[in-house]
Design an enzyme around this catalytic site. Structure first.
Site, PDB file in Angstrom:
ATOM      1  N   PRO A  72      44.283  32.830  42.493  1.00  0.00           N
ATOM      2  CA  PRO A  72      44.621  33.856  41.514  1.00  0.00           C
ATOM      3  C   PRO A  72      43.926  33.674  40.175  1.00  0.00           C
ATOM      4  O   PRO A  72      43.570  32.550  39.802  1.00  0.00           O
ATOM      5  CB  PRO A  72      46.136  33.702  41.327  1.00  0.00           C
ATOM      6  CG  PRO A  72      46.595  32.691  42.274  1.00  0.00           C
ATOM      7  CD  PRO A  72      45.433  32.038  42.927  1.00  0.00           C
TER       8      PRO A  72
ATOM      9  N   ASN B  40      46.649  23.219  41.946  1.00  0.00           N
ATOM     10  CA  ASN B  40      45.921  22.767  40.750  1.00  0.00           C
ATOM     11  C   ASN B  40      46.907  22.354  39.666  1.00  0.00           C
ATOM     12  O   ASN B  40      47.117  23.047  38.679  1.00  0.00           O
ATOM     13  CB  ASN B  40      44.989  23.858  40.231  1.00  0.00           C
ATOM     14  CG  ASN B  40      44.116  23.372  39.086  1.00  0.00           C
ATOM     15  OD1 ASN B  40      43.855  22.176  38.958  1.00  0.00           O
ATOM     16  ND2 ASN B  40      43.689  24.297  38.243  1.00  0.00           N
TER      17      ASN B  40
ATOM     18  N   GLY C  69      43.459  32.913  36.575  1.00  0.00           N
ATOM     19  CA  GLY C  69      44.192  32.046  35.662  1.00  0.00           C
ATOM     20  C   GLY C  69      44.611  30.718  36.265  1.00  0.00           C
ATOM     21  O   GLY C  69      45.118  29.845  35.556  1.00  0.00           O
TER      22      GLY C  69
ATOM     23  N   ARG D 235      45.295  31.309  27.710  1.00  0.00           N
ATOM     24  CA  ARG D 235      43.862  31.571  27.629  1.00  0.00           C
ATOM     25  C   ARG D 235      43.578  32.627  26.569  1.00  0.00           C
ATOM     26  O   ARG D 235      42.531  32.641  25.950  1.00  0.00           O
ATOM     27  CB  ARG D 235      43.375  32.025  29.014  1.00  0.00           C
ATOM     28  CG  ARG D 235      41.908  32.106  29.151  1.00  0.00           C
ATOM     29  CD  ARG D 235      41.524  32.237  30.607  1.00  0.00           C
ATOM     30  NE  ARG D 235      41.883  33.549  31.153  1.00  0.00           N
ATOM     31  CZ  ARG D 235      41.545  33.953  32.369  1.00  0.00           C
ATOM     32  NH1 ARG D 235      40.862  33.166  33.171  1.00  0.00           N
ATOM     33  NH2 ARG D 235      41.895  35.141  32.798  1.00  0.00           N
TER      34      ARG D 235
ATOM     35  N   LYS E 144      40.072  28.244  38.377  1.00  0.00           N
ATOM     36  CA  LYS E 144      38.842  28.146  39.187  1.00  0.00           C
ATOM     37  C   LYS E 144      37.622  27.831  38.311  1.00  0.00           C
ATOM     38  O   LYS E 144      36.857  26.915  38.603  1.00  0.00           O
ATOM     39  CB  LYS E 144      38.590  29.462  39.960  1.00  0.00           C
ATOM     40  CG  LYS E 144      39.724  29.841  40.905  1.00  0.00           C
ATOM     41  CD  LYS E 144      39.441  31.136  41.613  1.00  0.00           C
ATOM     42  CE  LYS E 144      39.315  32.348  40.705  1.00  0.00           C
ATOM     43  NZ  LYS E 144      40.541  32.718  39.961  1.00  0.00           N
TER      44      LYS E 144
ATOM     45  N   ARG F 116      47.458  41.037  36.744  1.00  0.00           N
ATOM     46  CA  ARG F 116      46.971  39.802  37.360  1.00  0.00           C
ATOM     47  C   ARG F 116      48.102  39.033  38.042  1.00  0.00           C
ATOM     48  O   ARG F 116      47.909  38.442  39.107  1.00  0.00           O
ATOM     49  CB  ARG F 116      46.274  38.919  36.316  1.00  0.00           C
ATOM     50  CG  ARG F 116      44.834  39.370  36.141  1.00  0.00           C
ATOM     51  CD  ARG F 116      44.195  38.890  34.879  1.00  0.00           C
ATOM     52  NE  ARG F 116      43.086  39.779  34.591  1.00  0.00           N
ATOM     53  CZ  ARG F 116      41.808  39.420  34.570  1.00  0.00           C
ATOM     54  NH1 ARG F 116      41.471  38.181  34.784  1.00  0.00           N
ATOM     55  NH2 ARG F 116      40.867  40.308  34.335  1.00  0.00           N
TER      56      ARG F 116
ATOM     57  N   ARG G 221      19.653  43.507  29.447  1.00  0.00           N
ATOM     58  CA  ARG G 221      19.749  43.359  27.992  1.00  0.00           C
ATOM     59  C   ARG G 221      18.478  42.660  27.503  1.00  0.00           C
ATOM     60  O   ARG G 221      17.812  41.982  28.286  1.00  0.00           O
ATOM     61  CB  ARG G 221      20.977  42.522  27.633  1.00  0.00           C
ATOM     62  CG  ARG G 221      22.248  43.210  28.064  1.00  0.00           C
ATOM     63  CD  ARG G 221      23.490  42.493  27.553  1.00  0.00           C
ATOM     64  NE  ARG G 221      24.667  43.189  28.037  1.00  0.00           N
ATOM     65  CZ  ARG G 221      25.680  42.627  28.678  1.00  0.00           C
ATOM     66  NH1 ARG G 221      25.679  41.331  28.911  1.00  0.00           N
ATOM     67  NH2 ARG G 221      26.710  43.351  29.087  1.00  0.00           N
TER      68      ARG G 221
HETATM   69  N1  LIG Z   1      44.914  21.831  35.982  1.00  0.00           N
HETATM   70  C1  LIG Z   1      45.151  22.528  34.886  1.00  0.00           C
HETATM   71  N2  LIG Z   1      46.204  22.228  34.096  1.00  0.00           N
HETATM   72  C2  LIG Z   1      46.475  22.946  32.983  1.00  0.00           C
HETATM   73  N3  LIG Z   1      45.743  24.000  32.554  1.00  0.00           N
HETATM   74  C3  LIG Z   1      44.688  24.357  33.302  1.00  0.00           C
HETATM   75  C4  LIG Z   1      44.327  23.646  34.499  1.00  0.00           C
HETATM   76  N4  LIG Z   1      43.228  24.255  35.021  1.00  0.00           N
HETATM   77  C5  LIG Z   1      42.917  25.266  34.194  1.00  0.00           C
HETATM   78  N5  LIG Z   1      43.784  25.335  33.154  1.00  0.00           N
HETATM   79  C6  LIG Z   1      43.797  26.323  32.055  1.00  0.00           C
HETATM   80  O1  LIG Z   1      44.214  27.573  32.619  1.00  0.00           O
HETATM   81  C7  LIG Z   1      43.532  28.654  31.986  1.00  0.00           C
HETATM   82  C8  LIG Z   1      42.872  29.519  33.053  1.00  0.00           C
HETATM   83  O2  LIG Z   1      41.817  28.786  33.671  1.00  0.00           O
HETATM   84  P1  LIG Z   1      40.475  29.507  34.174  1.00  0.00           P
HETATM   85  O3  LIG Z   1      39.993  30.453  33.140  1.00  0.00           O
HETATM   86  O4  LIG Z   1      39.577  28.405  34.641  1.00  0.00           O
HETATM   87  O5  LIG Z   1      41.067  30.334  35.423  1.00  0.00           O
HETATM   88  P2  LIG Z   1      40.321  31.191  36.557  1.00  0.00           P
HETATM   89  O6  LIG Z   1      41.041  30.927  37.822  1.00  0.00           O
HETATM   90  O7  LIG Z   1      38.860  30.894  36.522  1.00  0.00           O
HETATM   91  O8  LIG Z   1      40.600  32.678  36.064  1.00  0.00           O
HETATM   92  P3  LIG Z   1      39.748  34.045  36.350  1.00  0.00           P
HETATM   93  O9  LIG Z   1      39.742  34.242  37.831  1.00  0.00           O
HETATM   94  O10 LIG Z   1      40.539  35.090  35.616  1.00  0.00           O
HETATM   95  O11 LIG Z   1      38.373  33.819  35.761  1.00  0.00           O
HETATM   96  C9  LIG Z   1      42.525  28.037  31.018  1.00  0.00           C
HETATM   97  O12 LIG Z   1      43.045  28.133  29.709  1.00  0.00           O
HETATM   98  C10 LIG Z   1      42.418  26.589  31.468  1.00  0.00           C
HETATM   99  O13 LIG Z   1      42.112  25.730  30.405  1.00  0.00           O
END
Ligand SMILES: Nc1ncnc2c1ncn2[C@@H]1O[C@H](COP(=O)(O)OP(=O)(O)OP(=O)(O)O)[C@@H](O)[C@H]1O
Length: 212
Positions: A15, A175, A17, A140, A20, A151, A47
Site C-alpha cells: 500500500p 515493514n 505509505g 509524510r 516501499k 489511499r 522538460r
Molecule cells: N519501517 C518504517 N518505520 C517507520 N516509518 C517508515 C518505515 N518505512 C517508511 N517509513 C516512513 O513512512 C512514510 C511513507 O514511506 P514511503 O514514502 O517510502 O512509502 P511508499 O510505500 O513508497 O508510498 P507511495 O506508494 O505512496 O510512494 C515515510 O515518511 C517514511 O519515512
C-alpha cells in the site's frame, strides 16, 4: 567457467505509505551498483534538459495507445491527463546490463508479472497495522485529507488480497523495522546479488602471476 545467469527482477508491492520508496532507497544505498530502474514511457512533453531514453521514452499519445494495445507494457497509468507506462522491453534492457531491475508496482502489476512469467522475486510489504499506515501517510505530509482517505481504502483492499492470495508473492514482509526489512530482502536476493557481482564486477584478472 560457465556464464552466470541473469539476476531476477525485484518487485516490491504494498500500500501507499507502507515504505516501499524508503526501503528501495536504502537498498540502493547499501548495495551500490546492484540495482537499477527501467526507463518509463510517457506521453508528456520532455522538460528542458530531459533526454529521450534517459529520463523517459517520449511517445505520442497515438503511439502509446498502439503499444498499450499490443501488450508492450507491464503497467500503465494516467497522471494529470498524461500516460505513463513501464514496458517489458525497458525491463529487459536493465536485465541485459546484469543488474537487478527494481519494480515498485501495485497488485495488478504483480499479476501481469506472474502471467508473463518474468523471473522476479515478488515481495509484498505489509504495514504493521492500518493505524500505523495512516500515521506514516500523515507523517509524510504529501497528501491532502481526501487523498489520504482514498489511499487508506485502496490499502485495505491490497492488504486483503495479500492475505487471501499469499501465493501471488514470494514473501510478505511486515515493514516494522526498516533495517530488518532490508536485511530480509537482501537475504532473499542473496543469489541474485552474487550474480550481479559475477556479471558486472569481474573483468578477467590474473592473480597467479606477478603484476610486473
Ligand atoms: N519501517 C518504517 N518505520 C517507520 N516509518 C517508515 C518505515 N518505512 C517508511 N517509513 C516512513 O513512512 C512514510 C511513507 O514511506 P514511503 O514514502 O517510502 O512509502 P511508499 O510505500 O513508497 O508510498 P507511495 O506508494 O505512496 O510512494 C515515510 O515518511 C517514511 O519515512
Amino acid at each position: 567457467m560457465g556464464t552466470a545467469a541473469s539476476p531476477r527482477c525485484f518487485v516490491l508491492a504494498g500500500p501507499s505509505g507502507v515504505g516501499k520508496g524508503t526501503v528501495i532507497a536504502r537498498l540502493c544505498q547499501e548495495l551500490p551498483g546492484v540495482f537499477d530502474f527501467s526507463v518509463s514511457h510517457t506521453t508528456r512533453a520532455p522538460r528542458p534538459g530531459e533526454c529521450d531514453g534517459r529520463e523517459y521514452h517520449f511517445l505520442t499519445t497515438e503511439q502509446f495507445q498502439k503499444d498499450r494495445v499490443a501488450g508492450r507494457f507491464l503497467e500503465t497509468a494516467t497522471v494529470h491527463g498524461q500516460w505513463y507506462g513501464t514496458s517489458w522491453e525497458a525491463i529487459e534492457r536493465v536485465r541485459r546490463t546484469g543488474r537487478i531491475c527494481i519494480l515498485d508496482i501495485d497488485v495488478q502489476g504483480v499479476r501481469s508479472v506472474r502471467a508473463a512469467g518474468l523471473p522476479a522475486l515478488v515481495v509484498f510489504l505489509m504495514p504493521p497495522s492500518m493505524t500505523e499506515l495512516e500515521r506514516r501517510l500523515r507523517g509524510r505530509g504529501t497528501e491532502d485529507e481526501a487523498r489520504i482517505q482514498c489511499r487508506l481504502k485502496t490499502a485495505a483492499r491490497e492488504v486483503s488480497v495479500a492475505r487471501g492470495e499469499p501465493t501471488l508473492f514470494d514473501a510478505i514482509i511486515e515493514n516494522h523495522c526498516l533495517e530488518e526489512t532490508c536485511l530480509r530482502i537482501r537475504t532473499l536476493l542473496d543469489t541474485d546479488i552474487a550474480q550481479v557481482r559475477d556479471l558486472t564486477n569481474t573483468r578477467p584478472h590474473r592473480t597467479d602471476r606477478p603484476s610486473e
